[in-house]
Motif scaffolding. Structure first.
Motif, PDB file in Angstrom:
ATOM      1  N   GLU A 101       0.807  -1.205   0.000  1.00 41.34           N
ATOM      2  CA  GLU A 101       0.000   0.000   0.000  1.00 41.34           C
ATOM      3  C   GLU A 101       0.845   1.262   0.000  1.00 41.34           C
ATOM      4  OE1 GLU A 101      -2.526  -0.186   3.389  1.00 41.34           O
ATOM      5  OE2 GLU A 101      -3.056  -2.259   3.019  1.00 41.34           O
ATOM      6  N   GLY A 102       0.631   2.140  -0.984  1.00 42.36           N
ATOM      7  CA  GLY A 102       1.185   3.487  -1.008  1.00 42.36           C
ATOM      8  C   GLY A 102       2.588   3.626  -0.475  1.00 42.36           C
ATOM      9  N   PHE A 103       2.905   4.814  -0.003  1.00 40.22           N
ATOM     10  CA  PHE A 103       4.198   5.065   0.610  1.00 40.22           C
ATOM     11  C   PHE A 103       4.111   4.732   2.086  1.00 40.22           C
ATOM     12  CE2 PHE A 103       7.087   6.818  -2.428  1.00 40.22           C
ATOM     13  CZ  PHE A 103       6.276   7.132  -3.490  1.00 40.22           C
ATOM     14  N   ASP A 104       5.172   4.141   2.618  1.00 36.27           N
ATOM     15  CA  ASP A 104       5.200   3.703   4.007  1.00 36.27           C
ATOM     16  C   ASP A 104       5.114   4.870   4.984  1.00 36.27           C
ATOM     17  OD1 ASP A 104       7.565   1.173   3.164  1.00 36.27           O
ATOM     18  OD2 ASP A 104       5.411   0.966   3.448  1.00 36.27           O
ATOM     19  N   GLU A 105       5.964   5.847   4.786  1.00 36.96           N
ATOM     20  CA  GLU A 105       6.001   6.961   5.721  1.00 36.96           C
ATOM     21  C   GLU A 105       6.730   8.128   5.088  1.00 36.96           C
ATOM     22  OE1 GLU A 105       7.134   7.901  10.338  1.00 36.96           O
ATOM     23  OE2 GLU A 105       7.467   5.915   9.541  1.00 36.96           O
ATOM     24  N   ASP A 106       6.277   9.317   5.430  1.00 33.83           N
ATOM     25  CA  ASP A 106       6.969  10.523   4.992  1.00 33.83           C
ATOM     26  C   ASP A 106       7.878  10.995   6.113  1.00 33.83           C
ATOM     27  OD1 ASP A 106       5.578  10.442   2.640  1.00 33.83           O
ATOM     28  OD2 ASP A 106       4.184  12.044   3.164  1.00 33.83           O
ATOM     29  N   ALA A 107       8.983  11.582   5.720  1.00 34.04           N
ATOM     30  CA  ALA A 107       9.910  12.158   6.694  1.00 34.04           C
ATOM     31  C   ALA A 107      10.244  13.574   6.243  1.00 34.04           C
ATOM     32  CB  ALA A 107      11.185  11.322   6.775  1.00 34.04           C
ATOM     33  N   GLU A 108      10.312  14.459   7.198  1.00 32.80           N
ATOM     34  CA  GLU A 108      10.726  15.823   6.907  1.00 32.80           C
ATOM     35  C   GLU A 108      12.251  15.853   6.905  1.00 32.80           C
ATOM     36  OE1 GLU A 108      10.860  20.131   9.122  1.00 32.80           O
ATOM     37  OE2 GLU A 108       9.242  18.754   9.635  1.00 32.80           O
ATOM     38  N   ILE A 109      12.824  16.410   5.851  1.00 38.04           N
ATOM     39  CA  ILE A 109      14.273  16.577   5.801  1.00 38.04           C
ATOM     40  C   ILE A 109      14.573  17.847   6.587  1.00 38.04           C
ATOM     41  CG2 ILE A 109      16.298  16.929   4.350  1.00 38.04           C
ATOM     42  CD1 ILE A 109      14.741  15.446   2.116  1.00 38.04           C
ATOM     43  N   GLU A 110      15.005  17.655   7.828  1.00 41.94           N
ATOM     44  CA  GLU A 110      15.263  18.786   8.703  1.00 41.94           C
ATOM     45  C   GLU A 110      16.593  19.451   8.373  1.00 41.94           C
ATOM     46  OE1 GLU A 110      15.888  18.761  13.300  1.00 41.94           O
ATOM     47  OE2 GLU A 110      13.732  18.753  12.859  1.00 41.94           O
ATOM     48  N   PHE A 111      17.578  18.635   7.971  1.00 40.28           N
ATOM     49  CA  PHE A 111      18.903  19.159   7.622  1.00 40.28           C
ATOM     50  C   PHE A 111      19.557  18.196   6.653  1.00 40.28           C
ATOM     51  CE2 PHE A 111      23.481  19.632   8.214  1.00 40.28           C
ATOM     52  CZ  PHE A 111      23.619  21.001   8.073  1.00 40.28           C
ATOM     53  N   LEU A 112      20.231  18.744   5.642  1.00 35.39           N
ATOM     54  CA  LEU A 112      20.931  17.918   4.660  1.00 35.39           C
ATOM     55  C   LEU A 112      22.069  18.724   4.062  1.00 35.39           C
ATOM     56  CD1 LEU A 112      21.258  15.465   2.770  1.00 35.39           C
ATOM     57  CD2 LEU A 112      19.432  16.423   1.354  1.00 35.39           C
ATOM     58  N   ASN A 113      23.284  18.221   4.239  1.00 34.57           N
ATOM     59  CA  ASN A 113      24.438  18.777   3.552  1.00 34.57           C
ATOM     60  C   ASN A 113      25.289  17.618   3.056  1.00 34.57           C
ATOM     61  OD1 ASN A 113      26.049  17.920   5.730  1.00 34.57           O
ATOM     62  ND2 ASN A 113      26.342  19.972   6.556  1.00 34.57           N
ATOM     63  N   ASP A 114      26.527  17.862   2.684  1.00 36.19           N
ATOM     64  CA  ASP A 114      27.363  16.797   2.123  1.00 36.19           C
ATOM     65  C   ASP A 114      27.736  15.719   3.135  1.00 36.19           C
ATOM     66  OD1 ASP A 114      27.302  17.949  -0.373  1.00 36.19           O
ATOM     67  OD2 ASP A 114      29.169  19.052  -0.100  1.00 36.19           O
ATOM     68  N   GLU A 115      27.650  16.023   4.425  1.00 31.31           N
ATOM     69  CA  GLU A 115      28.101  15.086   5.455  1.00 31.31           C
ATOM     70  C   GLU A 115      27.011  14.591   6.397  1.00 31.31           C
ATOM     71  OE1 GLU A 115      31.184  13.818   5.486  1.00 31.31           O
ATOM     72  OE2 GLU A 115      31.552  15.004   3.692  1.00 31.31           O
ATOM     73  N   ASN A 116      25.929  15.346   6.572  1.00 36.65           N
ATOM     74  CA  ASN A 116      24.918  15.016   7.572  1.00 36.65           C
ATOM     75  C   ASN A 116      23.510  15.066   7.000  1.00 36.65           C
ATOM     76  OD1 ASN A 116      26.593  14.895  10.125  1.00 36.65           O
ATOM     77  ND2 ASN A 116      27.170  16.888   9.305  1.00 36.65           N
ATOM     78  N   LEU A 117      22.681  14.181   7.498  1.00 37.21           N
ATOM     79  CA  LEU A 117      21.279  14.088   7.097  1.00 37.21           C
ATOM     80  C   LEU A 117      20.459  13.885   8.364  1.00 37.21           C
ATOM     81  CD1 LEU A 117      18.907  13.621   5.111  1.00 37.21           C
ATOM     82  CD2 LEU A 117      19.696  11.248   4.904  1.00 37.21           C
ATOM     83  N   ILE A 118      19.438  14.724   8.551  1.00 37.91           N
ATOM     84  CA  ILE A 118      18.567  14.612   9.711  1.00 37.91           C
ATOM     85  C   ILE A 118      17.129  14.547   9.225  1.00 37.91           C
ATOM     86  CG2 ILE A 118      17.791  15.663  11.870  1.00 37.91           C
ATOM     87  CD1 ILE A 118      20.500  17.160  11.949  1.00 37.91           C
ATOM     88  N   PHE A 119      16.443  13.456   9.609  1.00 39.41           N
ATOM     89  CA  PHE A 119      15.036  13.258   9.287  1.00 39.41           C
ATOM     90  C   PHE A 119      14.194  13.483  10.534  1.00 39.41           C
ATOM     91  CE2 PHE A 119      16.391  10.054   5.930  1.00 39.41           C
ATOM     92  CZ  PHE A 119      16.009  10.848   4.865  1.00 39.41           C
ATOM     93  N   LYS A 120      13.114  14.201  10.381  1.00 37.24           N
ATOM     94  CA  LYS A 120      12.151  14.339  11.465  1.00 37.24           C
ATOM     95  C   LYS A 120      10.938  13.502  11.101  1.00 37.24           C
ATOM     96  CE  LYS A 120      10.119  17.578  14.536  1.00 37.24           C
ATOM     97  NZ  LYS A 120      10.603  18.654  15.320  1.00 37.24           N
ATOM     98  N   LEU A 121      10.601  12.566  11.989  1.00 33.23           N
ATOM     99  CA  LEU A 121       9.466  11.678  11.800  1.00 33.23           C
ATOM    100  C   LEU A 121       8.412  11.973  12.859  1.00 33.23           C
ATOM    101  CD1 LEU A 121      11.689   8.545  11.337  1.00 33.23           C
ATOM    102  CD2 LEU A 121      10.385   9.640   9.537  1.00 33.23           C
ATOM    103  N   GLU A 122       7.303  11.298  12.748  1.00 29.20           N
ATOM    104  CA  GLU A 122       6.216  11.501  13.701  1.00 29.20           C
ATOM    105  C   GLU A 122       6.655  11.218  15.137  1.00 29.20           C
ATOM    106  OE1 GLU A 122       1.930   9.441  14.634  1.00 29.20           O
ATOM    107  OE2 GLU A 122       2.573   9.568  12.552  1.00 29.20           O
ATOM    108  N   PHE A 123       7.509  10.220  15.329  1.00 26.85           N
ATOM    109  CA  PHE A 123       7.897   9.793  16.675  1.00 26.85           C
ATOM    110  C   PHE A 123       9.232  10.354  17.150  1.00 26.85           C
ATOM    111  CE2 PHE A 123       9.249   6.592  13.637  1.00 26.85           C
ATOM    112  CZ  PHE A 123      10.597   6.487  13.922  1.00 26.85           C
ATOM    113  N   GLY A 124      10.006  10.987  16.263  1.00 25.95           N
ATOM    114  CA  GLY A 124      11.299  11.509  16.686  1.00 25.95           C
ATOM    115  C   GLY A 124      12.165  11.961  15.530  1.00 25.95           C
ATOM    116  N   THR A 125      13.451  12.106  15.821  1.00 26.91           N
ATOM    117  CA  THR A 125      14.414  12.614  14.855  1.00 26.91           C
ATOM    118  C   THR A 125      15.532  11.602  14.678  1.00 26.91           C
ATOM    119  OG1 THR A 125      13.898  14.847  15.612  1.00 26.91           O
ATOM    120  CG2 THR A 125      15.899  14.582  14.315  1.00 26.91           C
TER     121      THR A 125
END
Length: 131
Positions: A101-125
């Motif tokens: 079914e559809g997409f599993d979950e959406d995540a907000e890209i809180e921060f993204l550069n060449d070295e770091n990636l931070i996803f914000k989800l419903e339950f945490g970061t």
């Protein structure tokens, strides 16, 4: 007058080069990312289990809209799927091949550069570093 022309040329060259050189989120996310930590925004029954499951996890995003998630220490099968980044570059939607079914979950890209990636989800970061 000659110096003014040179200054205007350099200003134009630097500003247009800088604008062209900036990558979109879809370009920056390509490659492999190692999971580092998760911060929960509340108490959840699955918190400890999720922390154990995600240790040593690597997620690789390909240019063709596919991803693969592997765990270096566990002998579990890799998880394959597809992903899409919204036009505004702030939301990543992913669908695992396991799900019907559809997409599993959406995540907000809180921060993204060449070295770091931070996803914000419903339950945490979730925090990742480029591998």
């Amino acid at each position: 007058m000659k110096y003014l022309k040179i200054l205007v040329f350099l200003l134009f060259a630097f500003t247009t080069t800088n604008a062209v050189a900036q990558k979109t989120s879809a370009e920056k996310i390509l490659g492999c990312w190692t999971f580092k930590k998760i911060e929960f925004n509340g108490k959840y029954d699955f918190s400890e289990e999720l922390i154990l499951q995600t240790q040593n996890t690597v997620v690789c995003f390909n240019a063709n809209g596919k991803f693969i998630t592997t765990n270096a220490k566990k002998s579990s099968e890799p998880i394959n799927g597809s992903y899409k980044i919204a036009d505004d570059g702030k939301t990543l939607s992913q669908k695992r091949d396991l799900s019907d079914e559809g997409f599993d979950e959406d995540a907000e890209i809180e921060f993204l550069n060449d070295e770091n990636l931070i996803f914000k989800l419903e339950f945490g970061t979730m925090y990742f570093e480029r591998k």
